[in-house]
Design a protein around this motif. Structure first.
Motif, mmCIF file in Angstrom:
data_model
loop_
_atom_site.group_PDB
_atom_site.id
_atom_site.type_symbol
_atom_site.label_atom_id
_atom_site.label_comp_id
_atom_site.label_asym_id
_atom_site.label_seq_id
_atom_site.Cartn_x
_atom_site.Cartn_y
_atom_site.Cartn_z
ATOM 1 N N HIS A 184 0.793 -1.229 0.000
ATOM 2 C CA HIS A 184 0.000 0.000 0.000
ATOM 3 C C HIS A 184 0.829 1.285 0.000
ATOM 4 O O HIS A 184 0.263 2.372 0.150
ATOM 5 N N HIS A 185 2.152 1.175 -0.187
ATOM 6 C CA HIS A 185 2.984 2.392 -0.275
ATOM 7 C C HIS A 185 4.251 2.064 -1.055
ATOM 8 O O HIS A 185 5.192 1.466 -0.526
ATOM 9 N N ILE A 186 4.263 2.517 -2.306
ATOM 10 C CA ILE A 186 5.453 2.362 -3.143
ATOM 11 C C ILE A 186 5.635 3.629 -3.980
ATOM 12 O O ILE A 186 4.768 4.515 -4.008
ATOM 13 N N HIS A 187 6.771 3.691 -4.703
ATOM 14 C CA HIS A 187 7.039 4.767 -5.666
ATOM 15 C C HIS A 187 7.603 4.117 -6.931
ATOM 16 O O HIS A 187 8.781 3.757 -6.987
ATOM 17 N N LEU A 188 6.755 3.960 -7.943
ATOM 18 C CA LEU A 188 7.147 3.231 -9.141
ATOM 19 C C LEU A 188 8.333 3.853 -9.864
ATOM 20 O O LEU A 188 9.139 3.134 -10.460
ATOM 21 N N HIS A 189 8.443 5.189 -9.830
ATOM 22 C CA HIS A 189 9.503 5.824 -10.608
ATOM 23 C C HIS A 189 10.897 5.571 -10.029
ATOM 24 O O HIS A 189 11.898 5.892 -10.666
ATOM 25 N N LEU A 190 10.950 4.965 -8.851
ATOM 26 C CA LEU A 190 12.235 4.718 -8.196
ATOM 27 C C LEU A 190 12.654 3.253 -8.225
ATOM 28 O O LEU A 190 13.714 2.913 -7.686
ATOM 29 N N ILE A 191 11.855 2.383 -8.842
ATOM 30 C CA ILE A 191 12.131 0.949 -8.742
ATOM 31 C C ILE A 191 11.982 0.264 -10.098
ATOM 32 O O ILE A 191 11.447 0.824 -11.054
ATOM 33 N N ASP A 192 12.438 -0.975 -10.133
ATOM 34 C CA ASP A 192 12.166 -1.889 -11.238
ATOM 35 C C ASP A 192 11.027 -2.796 -10.786
ATOM 36 O O ASP A 192 11.199 -3.621 -9.888
ATOM 37 N N GLU A 193 9.868 -2.637 -11.389
ATOM 38 C CA GLU A 193 8.675 -3.341 -10.918
ATOM 39 C C GLU A 193 8.551 -4.765 -11.446
ATOM 40 O O GLU A 193 7.582 -5.465 -11.123
ATOM 41 N N SER A 194 9.501 -5.222 -12.236
ATOM 42 C CA SER A 194 9.349 -6.515 -12.904
ATOM 43 C C SER A 194 9.293 -7.690 -11.929
ATOM 44 O O SER A 194 8.821 -8.766 -12.286
ATOM 45 N N GLY A 195 9.747 -7.514 -10.706
ATOM 46 C CA GLY A 195 9.778 -8.624 -9.757
ATOM 47 C C GLY A 195 8.567 -8.754 -8.860
ATOM 48 O O GLY A 195 8.535 -9.655 -8.007
ATOM 49 N N PHE A 196 7.568 -7.884 -9.017
ATOM 50 C CA PHE A 196 6.445 -7.916 -8.083
ATOM 51 C C PHE A 196 5.721 -9.256 -8.087
ATOM 52 O O PHE A 196 5.505 -9.875 -7.041
ATOM 53 N N ALA A 197 5.276 -9.723 -9.254
ATOM 54 C CA ALA A 197 4.471 -10.944 -9.309
ATOM 55 C C ALA A 197 5.252 -12.141 -8.784
ATOM 56 O O ALA A 197 4.735 -12.941 -7.996
ATOM 57 N N ALA A 198 6.506 -12.275 -9.192
ATOM 58 C CA ALA A 198 7.326 -13.388 -8.710
ATOM 59 C C ALA A 198 7.556 -13.293 -7.217
ATOM 60 O O ALA A 198 7.783 -14.313 -6.550
ATOM 61 N N GLY A 199 7.487 -12.073 -6.666
ATOM 62 C CA GLY A 199 7.688 -11.864 -5.238
ATOM 63 C C GLY A 199 6.415 -11.850 -4.431
ATOM 64 O O GLY A 199 6.435 -11.505 -3.241
ATOM 65 N N GLY A 200 5.286 -12.221 -5.038
ATOM 66 C CA GLY A 200 4.049 -12.399 -4.288
ATOM 67 C C GLY A 200 3.136 -11.196 -4.204
ATOM 68 O O GLY A 200 2.080 -11.269 -3.578
ATOM 69 N N ILE A 201 3.502 -10.076 -4.826
ATOM 70 C CA ILE A 201 2.690 -8.863 -4.749
ATOM 71 C C ILE A 201 1.898 -8.687 -6.048
ATOM 72 O O ILE A 201 2.468 -8.589 -7.131
ATOM 73 N N ALA A 202 0.561 -8.638 -5.910
ATOM 74 C CA ALA A 202 -0.319 -8.518 -7.075
ATOM 75 C C ALA A 202 -0.841 -7.111 -7.292
ATOM 76 O O ALA A 202 -1.302 -6.781 -8.390
ATOM 77 N N GLY A 203 -0.803 -6.276 -6.258
ATOM 78 C CA GLY A 203 -1.308 -4.912 -6.374
ATOM 79 C C GLY A 203 -0.445 -3.956 -5.583
ATOM 80 O O GLY A 203 0.154 -4.337 -4.568
#
Length: 324
Positions: A37-56
């Motif tokens: 519930h708190h991220i900053h997309l412009h500062l990260i590589d989001e490609s690992g979210f799904a593999a890391g268990g985060i869907a939203g």
């Protein structure tokens, strides 16, 4: 507890289901989609979210134009605040991580859109670009909103059915947020140890707190204050949301086991902990079509849940076959 759906649900809550992956045959546990519930997309590589268990995810400070261009069917599902609203010269202006596309200076309490620097103008801009929340900065030691301007922002946001999230840091800022009826704190308060009475006011007001404990792991005073405050808030019935402030320092993309363990240590445990992860806020509906799957044996106890969640991944519903 392996194979016992009743023991599983007693530990993790009613949403946990024993299942197996149809393609691999591996057994495990399915949960509703997990949310940071708190991220900053412009500062990260989001490609690992799904593999890391985060869907939203919920982006709490980004370029509203860039965020609005994102495909709607992308995983992780995105809710966002757009630009952070701040007074002239306020936080986060001047920070190296904060280009001027991700903040707007609000210098006028006007409730009429179209006025340069006006409260309504700033809120309506974010709403036009699809914001699901509005974020304000309340940071002591920099320029601070006066009560009238902050109240105007909250009023316009609520008129647009948008909750207001506040970055609250420093003496007097939580009181300012409470008096203005801010809905959510972007961080568990960490600048000071709050009195039980003040925490009780937050609970009574229905305020929600996003955890973000792990960002303070190298600051003993801040982590102590935040842990104590979150413990008091949760024990008083406060509504907690899992969030990491991903993009702030060296944090993992996906489930942050340190964050989950810190919440567990603060007394948010078992099914209450899972609830903070599966809460669809700021949306009312859970993300359709996917689940979070944790392969292997279920956790044996509350203490094992954080490390167990490290193996979570996001999978389509049709890949899972329920065992109960």
């Amino acid at each position: 507890m392996n194979g016992d759906p009743f023991a599983l649900r007693a530990l993790l809550g009613p949403s946990a289901v024993l299942c197996r992956a149809a393609l691999t045959g591996s057994h495990g546990v399915a949960l509703p989609p997990l949310i940071d519930h708190h991220i900053h997309l412009h500062l990260i590589d989001e490609s690992g979210f799904a593999a890391g268990g985060i869907a939203g995810v919920v982006d709490l400070g980004g370029d509203p134009v860039a965020l609005a261009r994102r495909p709607l069917d992308h995983i992780p599902r995105l809710a966002y605040a757009g630009a952070i609203l701040t007074p002239r010269g306020g936080y986060p202006t001047g920070r190296t991580w904060a280009p001027d596309t991700i903040w707007r200076e609000v210098t006028d309490s006007s409730l009429h859109p179209g006025i340069a620097g006006g409260a309504a103008t700033a809120v309506q801009e974010q709403a036009t670009f699809g914001a699901a929340v509005i974020k304000v900065a309340l940071h002591a030691g920099t320029a601070a909103f006066d009560a009238m301007t902050l109240g105007a922002i909250v009023e316009v946001a609520h008129e647009n059915s948008l909750p207001v999230v506040a970055h609250v840091q420093g003496e007097g800022m939580l009181r300012l947020a409470l008096d203005a009826q801010v809905d959510v704190l972007a961080h568990t308060p960490f600048s000071e140890a709050l009195t039980p009475d003040l925490v009780g006011e937050c609970v009574e007001a229905g305020q929600q707190w996003i955890s973000t404990l792990d960002i303070h792991r190298d600051d003993p005073a801040a982590i102590s204050h935040a842990t104590q405050n979150l413990t008091t808030f949760a024990a008083a019935g406060g509504h907690v949301l899992y969030g990491t402030d991903l993009g702030n320092g060296d944090l993992p993309v996906g489930i942050n086991v340190r964050e989950v363990a810190a919440m567990n240590a603060a007394g948010i445990q078992g099914s209450a902990l899972i609830d903070t992860l599966i809460d669809a806020w700021p949306y009312n509906d859970a993300l359709a079509g996917v689940a979070t799957f944790v392969p292997g044996d279920p956790p044996a106890s509350i203490e094992h849940i954080p490390r167990w969640l490290a193996n979570a991944t996001v999978v389509p519903h049709e890949e899972l076959v329920h065992d109960d």
